[in-house]
Enzyme design. Structure first.
Site, PDB file in Angstrom:
ATOM      1  CE  LYS A  33     -36.096  -9.517 -85.624  1.00 32.63           C
ATOM      2  NZ  LYS A  33     -35.508  -8.747 -86.811  1.00 32.63           N
ATOM      3  CE1 TYR A 242     -66.130  -2.476 -70.184  1.00 35.58           C
ATOM      4  CE2 TYR A 242     -64.541  -4.004 -71.122  1.00 35.58           C
ATOM      5  CZ  TYR A 242     -65.025  -3.280 -69.883  1.00 35.58           C
ATOM      6  OH  TYR A 242     -64.376  -3.439 -68.650  1.00 35.58           O
TER       7      TYR A 242
HETATM    8  C1  LIG Z   1     -35.599  -9.487 -87.890  1.00 37.67           C
HETATM    9  C2  LIG Z   1     -34.497  -9.504 -88.904  1.00 37.67           C
HETATM   10  C3  LIG Z   1     -34.238 -10.642 -89.730  1.00 37.67           C
HETATM   11  C4  LIG Z   1     -35.284 -11.932 -89.898  1.00 37.67           C
HETATM   12  O1  LIG Z   1     -36.242 -11.216 -90.596  1.00 37.67           O
HETATM   13  P1  LIG Z   1     -37.581 -12.399 -91.016  1.00 37.67           P
HETATM   14  O2  LIG Z   1     -38.302 -11.560 -92.046  1.00 37.67           O
HETATM   15  O3  LIG Z   1     -38.273 -12.651 -89.572  1.00 37.67           O
HETATM   16  O4  LIG Z   1     -36.987 -13.885 -91.637  1.00 37.67           O
HETATM   17  C5  LIG Z   1     -33.152 -10.719 -90.361  1.00 37.67           C
HETATM   18  N1  LIG Z   1     -32.293  -9.750 -90.315  1.00 37.67           N
HETATM   19  C6  LIG Z   1     -32.330  -8.691 -89.762  1.00 37.67           C
HETATM   20  C7  LIG Z   1     -31.549  -7.490 -89.670  1.00 37.67           C
HETATM   21  C8  LIG Z   1     -33.576  -8.470 -88.868  1.00 37.67           C
HETATM   22  O5  LIG Z   1     -33.772  -7.157 -88.268  1.00 37.67           O
END
Ligand SMILES: *Cc1c(COP(=O)(O)O)cnc(C)c1O
Length: 345
Positions: A33, A242
């Site tokens: 994702k 800054y």
């Molecule tokens: C993002 C996510 C994962 C992966 O989690 P990690 O901690 O990055 O391994 C797995 N399952 C769901 C439902 C998620 O939202």
């Protein structure tokens, strides 16, 4: 070349996947994702498919459609957001597997795409996505009689192995799913490390693949080098950047580098992070600005052309700690301006 240089080690990515896979006796999938945690979902997905991943997870259907174009028809692509209104054509045409989250989504899916595969997401206590126990009880028989490919839930505290929430969610997942014949999944990266009780039929690691905690033995995957645009001498008492946020306590050499908060070098790093040159730490001084940061290179034996901010000397989690955040946010904030190079795979 005036932008920073982001190098992604696809061999290290595959090594991390194999290491997580070796910790279980079950199928190891991959979560890609948010554009593969910022590193490029297409490239990352192809390298992982080559390493042996058969099933991928993305957050939303649009990401799934893009991933399908990169990976072709031979892998399964699951969507955590489930079957949202307006997504039916995309789910059908791109062969996506929605993880339905509500009774409404389940109904929508079964009415719009009756034969099409889907999964079910259950809430075991995180209270973010998924059916609650009573809802599941009322639709489980219907759902499981259809083309249901997976029943899953997600752990809220898996990064903390001693947290009582882990056992609580495990017990709740058993209560909701024992006796079904559809494959089950509870573990992301943290859940894999909790041990075999949490593995069920398939695991869904994300951050560990990309070199992040809680997978402490992960190899770094992202390497970020920033070019030095200019080096200047400042006198004791002069200020840099800054708000005059840093004052030289001695005659100093200050390097100005290309890269700032618009590139994911979070402003919270101001005054508290290091860059690296051949293993030697170089303190970031003054405020991070939009396109530039400044570093005190006085103690380096030579003037550097680039400094490293992510890699073997400073992991995503080490940098994250300096900004008061987590490795996930460092990775997914890496901006679009970097020149990207993919090695291996
Ligand atoms: C993002 C996510 C994962 C992966 O989690 P990690 O901690 O990055 O391994 C797995 N399952 C769901 C439902 C998620 O939202």
């Amino acid at each position: 070349m005036s932008t920073g240089f982001l190098s992604v080690d696809l061999d290290a990515l595959a090594t991390n996947w194999r290491a997580l896979d070796a910790m279980t006796d079950v199928e190891t999938c991959a979560v890609v994702k948010a554009d593969g945690y910022g590193l490029g979902a297409g490239k990352v997905g192809r390298a992982l498919a080559k390493a042996g991943v058969k099933r991928f997870f993305v957050a939303v259907a649009e990401e799934g459609a893009e991933l399908r174009q990169a990976l072709g028809p031979n892998v399964e692509i699951c969507v955590f957001a489930g079957h949202m209104r307006g997504d039916t054509d995309m789910i059908g045409d791109m062969m996506l597997t929605p993880m339905v989250n509500t009774v409404g989504q389940l109904t929508r899916h079964l009415e719009a795409l009756p034969e099409h595969p889907f999964g079910v997401q259950l809430d075991t206590g995180m209270n973010r996505l998924g059916l609650e126990i009573g809802e599941w009880a009322s639709v489980a028989e219907i759902a499981l009689a259809q083309n249901c490919r997976l029943v899953m839930s997600h752990l809220a505290c898996a990064g903390d192995p001693d947290h009582p929430m882990n056992r609580q969610q495990l017990d709740q997942f058993h209560l909701m799913t024992d006796g079904i014949s559809v494959p089950r999944s509870l573990a992301a990266t943290g859940g894999i490390l909790l041990g075999p009780e949490y593995h069920f039929d398939l695991t869904r690691p994300g951050v560990g693949l990309y070199g992040g905690m809680p997978f402490a033995d992960a190899q770094p995957v992202a390497y970020l080098d920033l070019p030095v645009i200019q080096v200047r001498d400042v006198e004791e008492g002069e200020t840099v950047g800054y708000a005059n946020a840093w004052t030289a306590k001695r005659p100093s050499k200050i390097a100005t580098l290309s890269g700032g908060y618009a590139d994911g070098l979070l402003r919270a790093l101001s005054g508290g992070a290091n860059l690296y040159h051949g293993g030697q730490a170089v303190p970031l001084v003054g405020r991070v600005s939009m396109d530039l940061i400044t570093a005190d290179v006085t103690d380096l034996p030579e003037l550097p052309g680039v400094l490293s901010i992510l890699g073997s000397d400073q992991t995503v989690d080490a940098l994250a700690a300096r900004a008061g955040t987590i490795g996930y946010e460092i990775l997914t904030s890496l901006g679009p301006r970097y020149a990207r190079r993919y090695a291996g795979g």
